[in-house]
Design an enzyme around this catalytic site. Sequence first.
Site, mmCIF file in Angstrom:
data_model
loop_
_atom_site.group_PDB
_atom_site.id
_atom_site.type_symbol
_atom_site.label_atom_id
_atom_site.label_comp_id
_atom_site.label_asym_id
_atom_site.label_seq_id
_atom_site.Cartn_x
_atom_site.Cartn_y
_atom_site.Cartn_z
ATOM 1 N N ARG A 1 -61.242 20.828 33.132
ATOM 2 C CA ARG A 1 -62.590 21.391 33.514
ATOM 3 C C ARG A 1 -63.198 20.396 34.686
ATOM 4 N NH1 ARG A 1 -66.037 25.303 31.420
ATOM 5 N NH2 ARG A 1 -64.544 25.834 29.747
ATOM 6 N N GLU B 1 -73.390 24.711 26.775
ATOM 7 C CA GLU B 1 -72.936 23.644 28.021
ATOM 8 C C GLU B 1 -73.655 23.512 29.211
ATOM 9 O OE1 GLU B 1 -68.963 24.515 26.906
ATOM 10 O OE2 GLU B 1 -68.606 22.371 26.989
ATOM 11 N N ALA C 1 -66.718 25.183 23.777
ATOM 12 C CA ALA C 1 -66.633 25.549 25.124
ATOM 13 C C ALA C 1 -67.555 26.469 25.244
ATOM 14 C CB ALA C 1 -65.075 26.242 25.435
ATOM 15 N N PHE D 1 -67.887 18.857 28.636
ATOM 16 C CA PHE D 1 -66.264 18.772 28.498
ATOM 17 C C PHE D 1 -65.767 18.572 29.730
ATOM 18 C CE2 PHE D 1 -62.145 20.798 27.034
ATOM 19 C CZ PHE D 1 -61.809 20.274 26.109
ATOM 20 N N GLN E 1 -65.665 21.277 13.656
ATOM 21 C CA GLN E 1 -65.840 22.518 14.469
ATOM 22 C C GLN E 1 -64.360 23.168 14.492
ATOM 23 O OE1 GLN E 1 -67.733 19.525 17.799
ATOM 24 N NE2 GLN E 1 -67.670 21.445 18.654
ATOM 25 N N THR F 1 -60.592 26.289 28.827
ATOM 26 C CA THR F 1 -59.510 26.574 30.012
ATOM 27 C C THR F 1 -57.844 26.631 29.727
ATOM 28 O OG1 THR F 1 -59.453 23.898 29.983
ATOM 29 C CG2 THR F 1 -60.881 25.149 31.716
#
Lengths: 786, 151
Positions: free
Chosen positions: A338, A740, A537, A372, A225, A468
């Site tokens: 997170r 997510e 994310a 996450f 990724q 974040t």
Amino acid sequence: MNHAAHHRKSMESATSDGSAAPASTKAAAMAAGSGVVPESVPNVTGATQYIDDIPLPAGCLQAAVRLSDSARGRILALHTEAALALDPSVRIITAKDIPGTNQIGTNKADEPLLPEEEWEYWGQPLVLVVAATRSLARRAASLITIASEELPAVLDPREAAAKGDLIFPPRTIAYGNVEDAFARCDYVVEGRVDSGGQEHVYLETQGAIAEVIDGRRVRVISSTQGPTGVQRAVATVLGLPMNMVEVEARRLGGAFGGKEDQAANWASLAALAAWITGRPVELYLNRKEDMRATGKRHPYSSDFRIGADRNGMILAFEATYYQNSGCTCDLSPAILGRTVLHATGAYKVPNVRVTGLMCRTNLPSFTAFRGFGAPQAFFVIESAIDALAQRMGVDPVEIKRRNLYREGDETYYGMKLERVRASEAVERLLDKAHYLQARQRVNDFNATHRLEKKGLAMIPVAFGISFTKLMMNQGGALVHVYSDGSVLVSTGAIEMGQQVARKVALVAARTLGVPIEKVHVQRTTTLTVANTVPTAASTGSDLNGQAARIACTEIRSRLLAKAAEMLDASPEELDIANGMIYRRGQPTSLRWESLIEAAHQARIDLSAHGFFATPFLQYDMKAERGKPFAYHVYGAALVEATIDLLRHTYRLDRVTIVHDIGDSIDVSVDRGQVEGALAQGLGWALLEDLRFDGKGKPLSDTLSTYKVPDNEFMPGEIDIEFLPPVENPTTPYNSKAVGEPPLQYGIAGYFAVLDAVRAARGTGIEYYNLPLIPEKVSQLLAGKEG
Amino acid sequence: MIVTITINGKKESLQIEPGDMLVDTLRNAGHVEVKKGCDTGNCGVCTVLLDGKPIRSCSFLAVRAEGHEITTIQGVAEEARRFADFLNREGADQCGFCAPGFALTVIAMKRELKNPTEEEIRHYLAGNLCRCTGYESQHRAIRNYLEADHA
């Protein structure tokens, strides 16, 4: 398996590199006679080439790793004679052979590629072996004997915390005055919450192919990724500058976070072997190796205290999260970030104090997994409210409704919320699902059925979108328009099943004003787009879609200037749509292809680079205040479950979801994401039981010992409704991230089953230990909460 | 040793070791359209048809295929292309890794069961894991695919 894998034939129908832009529900159907193959065709016919399907370069060797078989130990001596005697092609590579720096840790230098002395978890790669074939390499690896000294291992995060073994100092966010507020509460409830880890089970295991080019550069194809992270790791390990390392990522066979930071290990090992042998090398893990050696979702153990007044208004919330980080830092700080930024879920709480601890244990380094760190936080606050409702003797749904975030609320980390949709989602859900009647129906069922009991539970979600870590909120794109009018887009977005390539293609087509079939989104390489952030994310289409839009806007404005000259008009009067050039809304005789040809003849640059950095983000880590998220995604889910009191099994009857996708770029893609996330969330909450024995040995290391949802596990009825579009200024065309947020809906599955257990026992149970597998249900029914 | 297997209608003689699994034999012979997911017969990614019936080629010794007909997804490529369109329209085309084994099972089911019920469909496909879709979009695609034939 005695054949070298380089005998693979290239497939006759392998026309796609796995990132084509197919016809879409929103886009027009494919033009008749178009030679472009829709993307789903190569996927279904097996033509898509994942790592182990790519035809290998001549002379390619296969690598295997020897994994540790205890949780912690020290290498005293390696005996490699038997392995070397197996075949002349066998070569053994250890930490000593690394030409550069033996370090791949990204947030902290605590992760050697291969250990020099000590290993830290059961399943850690200790030695790299290369041979002519994969089976030879595996056999040679198994023939290595390691003289070692056992060292004491810590597996429990609370034990690690008690010993002070933290990866970084604790992180605390404090807001309001918690102690004063608790003193004013009519109800104060404390409890403990545990949530298990989760194995990614991307169906394509991890792997990479590496080759040395011209004796001085390295090219790696990695199932990752994050190609830039892989590039940096390979460069570090080989002692090369990044410009001598090229990393390519094609379509991945799933990732879910597991190939964000932890693809670098395998790519670096393959590159190391290629560098040392001078031959191309493939390293591809089998399922058991992958399940043993790679990280998973972090298990958490948490304590909470929640206080409310007699009306159920939550006045104070306190939590301590013991994150089981595993043996190295990896992405744990960002994941903990997170967690502490989602501590109050979808609720406004005026007084908050939450602390997160990254506890080092001798388990695989737990890593990114869809959500996450947020799902663990959601489970804690939902458990706290559930416990509060038990004590108050009210329906948790009532407490949840009263405490939802409202427009203009400030979060406990100081972010003023805009375009809040928590109540809109919850009220629409309760209305749509006829909640009061459903509750009555469940109660009636339970009153009249002795051998089956039903339960019902609702969860609201507010999920912050942005990395974040501020610097990661950037995306790049490179767009070429070729002289025949076809368009090639490259971005940092990795296609791993979330259909980001389709979304980027739709954004590019819409911005340029061409039909979707003119656009092809290319695989990601570090040659075309540099310094990419991982596709993670949920931000893949936001960041890369915006970058593509910026590049396309640049090309479009050059083309409009040329068109204005050709049509004797001003650029402001003109528009490009569907491959036609319009003047004040009327089609002209000028078409896209002719315009491109004319622009090319006129020596106009038909390529552009686009770069996007999410605006308005800021966060003060010291004060723990700021705006860490560009926006939130809202939604709510209601789950109904039935338990069988004879068998102690359960089934999920029905899930109703109301979810916020903004003004979607592709509704069918987003629906697929919501459904897939729900399945993974339900799997985490109810089914997937990641186990290690008391010595840290992985017990769930195959798909026969680790169960993921199959289609019979899934609820009989799933009804998903999307909220109407809303303005969302920082994304392409007001769309919203989708990957997510819906995973949290699985948590309602936990509470639905718990609700049914309570109906069966007739007493309140405050039991928050996920996954709620049938074994635990059985114990609860027997009155054992342990 | 040598086994002779008819693969997608073509007789192939392949050099194997006695312990080789069919999936590796097929992939080494260039049939990389057969993907490999778990090695333990749990995920269904490696599904092929043995004389028309779905089997997991990761848990099937290559020697046992001697003299039999093996069909990979490439052997029913036309039908697979048709089904792909239904998957695409329902958002069921995600990472694609499970797709060849899944599609082959669907095609085998269509040949074997007339008008299957929802429960029969779920049961027939319970051995084909998909980590992306949560199965719902796959089911919509299957229903549309089966109905299209009745229309």
